[in-house]
Design an enzyme around this catalytic site. Sequence first.
Site, mmCIF file in Angstrom:
data_model
loop_
_atom_site.group_PDB
_atom_site.id
_atom_site.type_symbol
_atom_site.label_atom_id
_atom_site.label_comp_id
_atom_site.label_asym_id
_atom_site.label_seq_id
_atom_site.Cartn_x
_atom_site.Cartn_y
_atom_site.Cartn_z
ATOM 1 N N HIS A 85 0.865 -1.329 0.012
ATOM 2 C CA HIS A 85 -0.053 0.109 -0.054
ATOM 3 C C HIS A 85 0.704 1.190 -0.028
ATOM 4 C CE1 HIS A 85 -3.706 -2.120 1.720
ATOM 5 N NE2 HIS A 85 -3.503 -2.583 0.402
ATOM 6 N N GLU A 87 0.930 3.835 1.770
ATOM 7 C CA GLU A 87 1.245 4.449 3.112
ATOM 8 C C GLU A 87 2.274 3.641 3.386
ATOM 9 O OE1 GLU A 87 -1.848 3.430 2.005
ATOM 10 O OE2 GLU A 87 -3.481 3.635 3.374
ATOM 11 N N CYS A 122 -6.263 1.187 5.348
ATOM 12 C CA CYS A 122 -6.941 -0.085 5.780
ATOM 13 C C CYS A 122 -6.461 -0.154 7.341
ATOM 14 C CB CYS A 122 -6.393 -1.390 4.870
ATOM 15 S SG CYS A 122 -4.608 -1.667 4.893
ATOM 16 N N CYS A 125 -2.459 -0.480 7.385
ATOM 17 C CA CYS A 125 -1.809 0.648 7.327
ATOM 18 C C CYS A 125 -1.984 1.449 8.402
ATOM 19 C CB CYS A 125 -2.004 1.327 5.987
ATOM 20 S SG CYS A 125 -1.636 0.504 4.372
#
Length: 160
Positions: A85, A87, A122, A125
């Site tokens: 991801h 992040e 999410c 993250c």
Amino acid sequence: MVTSKGKERVSKINTYLNCAEVFAYRSTCIKRKYGAVIVKNDVVISTGYNGSPRGKENCCDKGECPRIALDMHQGEGYAMCKAVHAEANALLNCSREQTVGADLYLTGINPKDSSIHMAKPCPLCARMIIQAGIKNVYLRQGENPNDYKVVSADELKWFI
């Protein structure tokens, strides 16, 4: 992308969210494109976008996504997703010393029509953001200058 009109300046918040949007377009994900920017003391210290680990096969080159094939929605089937991801990628480029007290800006794009996706980290993250000592997360929610929300990292949903 939030742009200026006439003599107006784009706000700092929208400048950093725009930067995250630019990085989202670098994403290798065909389901959802995300970009992240970490800023501390008005200095960009890291950027990231979602995509396969460096040098590994990615969905945009292959032309298929296992989550799309199984009609999975946001929050479902992350274990079969090839992407790191945005992040996480931004955080991986920093030390904790750099991220303590910094802010993270996050923008999501729908690949089909390039519209803004209501960004949110999410739970995994969110845990990393909290652990890194990020202060606030700015989440682009739409196309207009005020279409964002600010969430304290302590308020992120980090478990289900």
